[in-house]
Design a protein around this motif. Sequence first.
Motif, mmCIF file in Angstrom:
data_model
loop_
_atom_site.group_PDB
_atom_site.id
_atom_site.type_symbol
_atom_site.label_atom_id
_atom_site.label_comp_id
_atom_site.label_asym_id
_atom_site.label_seq_id
_atom_site.Cartn_x
_atom_site.Cartn_y
_atom_site.Cartn_z
ATOM 1 N N VAL A 282 22.263 31.148 12.524
ATOM 2 C CA VAL A 282 20.681 31.132 12.365
ATOM 3 C C VAL A 282 19.995 32.452 12.403
ATOM 4 C CG1 VAL A 282 18.697 29.938 13.479
ATOM 5 C CG2 VAL A 282 20.963 28.634 13.618
ATOM 6 N N GLU B 144 15.175 20.188 11.482
ATOM 7 C CA GLU B 144 16.640 20.159 10.922
ATOM 8 C C GLU B 144 17.544 20.624 11.983
ATOM 9 O OE1 GLU B 144 16.152 20.331 6.307
ATOM 10 O OE2 GLU B 144 16.823 22.138 7.292
ATOM 11 N N ASN C 78 17.656 27.772 16.889
ATOM 12 C CA ASN C 78 18.785 28.352 17.540
ATOM 13 C C ASN C 78 19.229 28.136 18.785
ATOM 14 O OD1 ASN C 78 20.610 30.298 17.080
ATOM 15 N ND2 ASN C 78 19.256 32.167 18.204
ATOM 16 N N GLU C 79 19.032 26.971 19.360
ATOM 17 C CA GLU C 79 19.713 26.478 20.559
ATOM 18 C C GLU C 79 20.596 25.112 20.282
ATOM 19 O OE1 GLU C 79 15.972 27.674 23.686
ATOM 20 O OE2 GLU C 79 16.453 25.354 22.925
ATOM 21 N N ILE D 36 28.079 17.240 5.372
ATOM 22 C CA ILE D 36 28.451 18.555 4.585
ATOM 23 C C ILE D 36 29.962 18.911 4.617
ATOM 24 C CG2 ILE D 36 25.886 19.234 4.575
ATOM 25 C CD1 ILE D 36 26.582 20.881 7.051
ATOM 26 N N VAL E 20 31.706 26.133 17.005
ATOM 27 C CA VAL E 20 32.280 24.659 17.680
ATOM 28 C C VAL E 20 33.457 24.602 17.175
ATOM 29 C CG1 VAL E 20 31.853 22.239 17.835
ATOM 30 C CG2 VAL E 20 29.779 23.814 17.482
ATOM 31 N N VAL F 270 27.684 18.539 14.706
ATOM 32 C CA VAL F 270 29.296 18.743 14.493
ATOM 33 C C VAL F 270 29.795 17.622 15.220
ATOM 34 C CG1 VAL F 270 31.557 19.987 14.870
ATOM 35 C CG2 VAL F 270 29.089 21.134 14.371
ATOM 36 N N HIS G 165 27.755 17.883 18.872
ATOM 37 C CA HIS G 165 27.314 19.089 19.134
ATOM 38 C C HIS G 165 26.016 19.301 18.216
ATOM 39 C CE1 HIS G 165 30.729 20.734 21.376
ATOM 40 N NE2 HIS G 165 31.395 19.772 20.536
ATOM 41 N N VAL H 41 23.073 21.541 16.870
ATOM 42 C CA VAL H 41 22.305 23.135 16.692
ATOM 43 C C VAL H 41 21.243 22.989 16.029
ATOM 44 C CG1 VAL H 41 22.714 25.332 16.063
ATOM 45 C CG2 VAL H 41 24.607 24.123 16.840
ATOM 46 N N VAL H 42 20.385 23.106 16.760
ATOM 47 C CA VAL H 42 18.632 22.999 15.740
ATOM 48 C C VAL H 42 18.686 24.272 14.956
ATOM 49 C CG1 VAL H 42 16.216 22.794 16.152
ATOM 50 C CG2 VAL H 42 17.610 21.841 17.503
ATOM 51 N N VAL H 43 18.342 24.137 13.725
ATOM 52 C CA VAL H 43 18.092 25.455 12.804
ATOM 53 C C VAL H 43 16.766 25.358 12.273
ATOM 54 C CG1 VAL H 43 20.543 25.311 12.109
ATOM 55 C CG2 VAL H 43 18.974 23.811 10.704
ATOM 56 N N VAL I 229 30.564 16.718 9.902
ATOM 57 C CA VAL I 229 29.582 17.699 10.135
ATOM 58 C C VAL I 229 28.368 17.236 9.099
ATOM 59 C CG1 VAL I 229 28.444 20.078 9.868
ATOM 60 C CG2 VAL I 229 31.115 19.753 10.402
ATOM 61 N N HIS J 270 26.746 30.009 16.154
ATOM 62 C CA HIS J 270 27.138 29.063 17.148
ATOM 63 C C HIS J 270 28.654 28.581 16.699
ATOM 64 C CE1 HIS J 270 23.227 27.933 19.030
ATOM 65 N NE2 HIS J 270 22.827 28.554 17.834
ATOM 66 N N ILE K 227 29.637 25.656 3.660
ATOM 67 C CA ILE K 227 29.637 24.326 3.492
ATOM 68 C C ILE K 227 27.865 23.733 3.528
ATOM 69 C CG2 ILE K 227 31.641 23.621 4.565
ATOM 70 C CD1 ILE K 227 30.378 22.679 7.277
ATOM 71 N N ASP K 228 27.043 24.757 4.021
ATOM 72 C CA ASP K 228 25.503 24.271 3.707
ATOM 73 C C ASP K 228 24.975 25.506 4.067
ATOM 74 O OD1 ASP K 228 23.323 22.860 3.194
ATOM 75 O OD2 ASP K 228 23.273 21.916 5.268
ATOM 76 N N ARG L 215 23.955 17.359 8.138
ATOM 77 C CA ARG L 215 22.765 18.094 8.229
ATOM 78 C C ARG L 215 21.770 17.069 8.219
ATOM 79 N NH1 ARG L 215 20.632 21.931 3.549
ATOM 80 N NH2 ARG L 215 18.428 22.306 4.219
ATOM 81 N N ILE M 111 22.332 20.913 12.809
ATOM 82 C CA ILE M 111 23.337 20.445 12.140
ATOM 83 C C ILE M 111 24.141 19.818 13.222
ATOM 84 C CG2 ILE M 111 25.678 21.706 11.591
ATOM 85 C CD1 ILE M 111 23.283 22.147 9.536
ATOM 86 N N VAL N 106 27.741 27.877 12.723
ATOM 87 C CA VAL N 106 26.263 27.503 12.512
ATOM 88 C C VAL N 106 25.555 28.963 12.555
ATOM 89 C CG1 VAL N 106 24.213 26.332 12.624
ATOM 90 C CG2 VAL N 106 26.339 25.224 13.109
ATOM 91 N N PHE O 277 19.122 29.418 7.812
ATOM 92 C CA PHE O 277 20.657 29.295 8.474
ATOM 93 C C PHE O 277 21.531 29.007 7.310
ATOM 94 C CE2 PHE O 277 21.470 24.605 7.224
ATOM 95 C CZ PHE O 277 20.153 24.387 6.789
#
Lengths: 477, 477
Positions: free
Chosen positions: B459, A453, A431-432, A379, B411, A457, A409, A411-413, A387, B409, B379-380, A389, A455, B457, B385
């Motif tokens: 969320v 899903e 969100n973690e 993305i 980064v 980085v 990195h 990030v769970v969305v 980055v 988040h 970008i997404d 997805r 993201i 990111v 999210f």
Amino acid sequence: MSAACVADILPVILCGGSGTRLWPASRASMPKQFARLVDPKFSTFQATAQRVADPATFARAAVIASSEARFIVAEQLAQVGLSADIVLEPQGRDSAAAVAVAALHAARRNPETVVLIMAADHVIGDTAAFVRAVSAAAVGARAGYTMTLGVEPTRPATDYGYIRRGAPLPEAEGAARVERFVEKPDAAGAERLIAEGALWNSGYFLFRADLMLAELEAHAPDVLAGARAALDAAVTDLDFVRLDAAAFARAPKISIDYAVMERTTRAGVLPVSFPWSDVGTWDAVWQVLPQDAQGNALRGRVELIETRNSLIHSEGDGLTTVVGLDDVVVVSTPDAVLVASKARSGEVKELVATLRANAHPEADAHLRMYRPWGWYQRIDIGERFQVKRIQVTPGGRLSLQKHHHRAEHWVVVRGTAEVTINDRVVLVHENEAVYLPIGSMHRLTNPGKIPLELIEVQVGSYTGEDDIIRVEDIYGR
Amino acid sequence: MSAACVADILPVILCGGSGTRLWPASRASMPKQFARLVDPKFSTFQATAQRVADPATFARAAVIASSEARFIVAEQLAQVGLSADIVLEPQGRDSAAAVAVAALHAARRNPETVVLIMAADHVIGDTAAFVRAVSAAAVGARAGYTMTLGVEPTRPATDYGYIRRGAPLPEAEGAARVERFVEKPDAAGAERLIAEGALWNSGYFLFRADLMLAELEAHAPDVLAGARAALDAAVTDLDFVRLDAAAFARAPKISIDYAVMERTTRAGVLPVSFPWSDVGTWDAVWQVLPQDAQGNALRGRVELIETRNSLIHSEGDGLTTVVGLDDVVVVSTPDAVLVASKARSGEVKELVATLRANAHPEADAHLRMYRPWGWYQRIDIGERFQVKRIQVTPGGRLSLQKHHHRAEHWVVVRGTAEVTINDRVVLVHENEAVYLPIGSMHRLTNPGKIPLELIEVQVGSYTGEDDIIRVEDIYGR
């Protein structure tokens, strides 16, 4: 006609072909037969499989596909609740070798099985009429003919081959002997052929397995030998039958038309009149799609001013607009745009060759890359970062891997991730985030019931796909 | 002519206008005068400011811009190492009010100052010739005329106004009295005007401040009164002179052409022959750009097959391709694509009106949004999210803020961030991340010497721009 008899038709779907003339929607990484170009809900492969799914008429289908396409085939069959025998070609050897494999596969079940060869990328407007036609043609196949379906022409097409009919075939009602197969004609030739009652060569055909093997033995013994050796030495890998590469490579590359159909003395043709298209170009896609009062076929977010008889196909979130043009094709995807004269949309093939020659990655690769565990899509990309997805299907599991040049990195969305980092396993929820240092051994799994899903980085001096050391992989990559 | 005398020319750049006919590259959030459409290095606003930067000829320039454009103006001037007085219009009141403000501003310095009014969005091919022409016209202005620059026509344009010349002006060599201003003609009218020696109305003009004030007093006293009250009550805010909104709103909306130029008895015109264009349409952009042997003007990643006399403008990372078309405009941006007949590219204005009517956000907003502290770009985006890339210029500082519906988040992928989270301040370096829970008070600053880039990111159940509570902002928003 008894149900037992009819169910003897074994459909074989040939999934080869990269569909470059439908670039940029169709690319090697997701060719047209798997894309949702015509029907927004189903790919033509899925529609083809559904067309022969009735167990009253058809046996369990077989699919012959490239190794690269194996997970797409499995995933798309699962999406429509179907299963099939999936035979993988280590490389494309044209249609004669594929038909030989199909005949050998069917003969193992019963040498007299009637095989229906189907392309995965055609559109048929009337499934009931198709099934009726196949059942009628199967009668000729059982009587010993290699039967083709010949489509009644609706225009003097120059992009289809034709079939000239000979004497009626007494064994199958409505059918005739094939007098001659005719290559794609010019416009005048097409008019003449139609006046003579010639039919379009749909590429669908039916034969008894044992008789096709005899035809191949007589007309293309090398093809048959290569296919037989490849199937005999095949390895079953997960749910796939993987043909032996070395043996299959010995099968000459030749089409079934040249190898058998134009040589056999027992070719028959059944005229059919259901709507049919091989959707070989964007012009052909436009023809099969519903059109508005101005003759436009539209997909996605589109706005037009004074535009007629055009196909505007807008994928993703983007907005595509056209002002004051007629007879154009505009295909907009997140990473590539095609604008073409509709009449010249066949030249997209040359365009893709140019893109390859100029090393544009968009020639063959989509932005969204499908993997056995789901997909990823870039993305954003910058000088020292990228980055993505990433979506992981429930139960999906990426390989255990590490990278030399980048940290990641995540990030769970959506959903829940099970993340292995060196000797630690953690659950990461919506969100973690979790950090994977450069060089750490890591693995991502979706242990949940909904798609995961996240993201990703990536930060580092090099973010190319080839900086990956795979230590273990459940998909045998 | 002494340098002191010449340097009495005070350039005023009018930056109004949203340039919708150059959509999607030009949008309200970044109109064409600030975009790099013609020269990939400089916007036409920057080129305009550079054209009058020589202190031997010109006094310090003034820029009249909308409040929304203030940070773009300041940033783009800084990029080319220039400064100017920046006067902000709380709302557009057409050109007469802007010219009145310009004359009042100049008269404060010296009532006899010669003012040069310039549009920010024109292209001029020969700066030396332009400066010579301005210096020559200034002689007429000093002698008491409102002087315009009349461009020698090179084609029977129907998208420009014309000026018919009258008797020679003895006070300024080569100049003539204006006999009549003529609105945009039809094709036959344009041919006739050119045969009669008429010139294109460039929209550039020069006048003595005190005389323009007298003209306005005579012909448009309400405009002058509104402008004067707005400037008298103006507030200086950071580096900007902010006109008083209530007073400025009382100035009638009227163009300087209608208000003064067509009424004054002392209008002069100097014929000029340097290359000039108002680049009002994509067709006009194509005309001023360098073209290849096939007549194509190309920008960005583009591949063509059999395409001629076309403009293909590809922004961002995407690939734009055209097959078999002539005389088209294709403008591809990361979120919107325009395909137009070049001859009908003026209708893009109607297209944008349609986009607004249908509530497409792309009508006015770019994907990359400029802010006083830098920019951000989505970008997404997904169901719960959104991902943005954010760049903060050195010293840039976002407002102290919080969100009710989303966590963030961050980064850092380049540079160093100083992040305030509630009562804590932390430095976050490249390849480090920080988490901002829902409802936390936070602020982002770039304390470093290089741009800070980060991936955000978001969320949460709602990720719209309007979920922001600003507690403090150094930019007075």
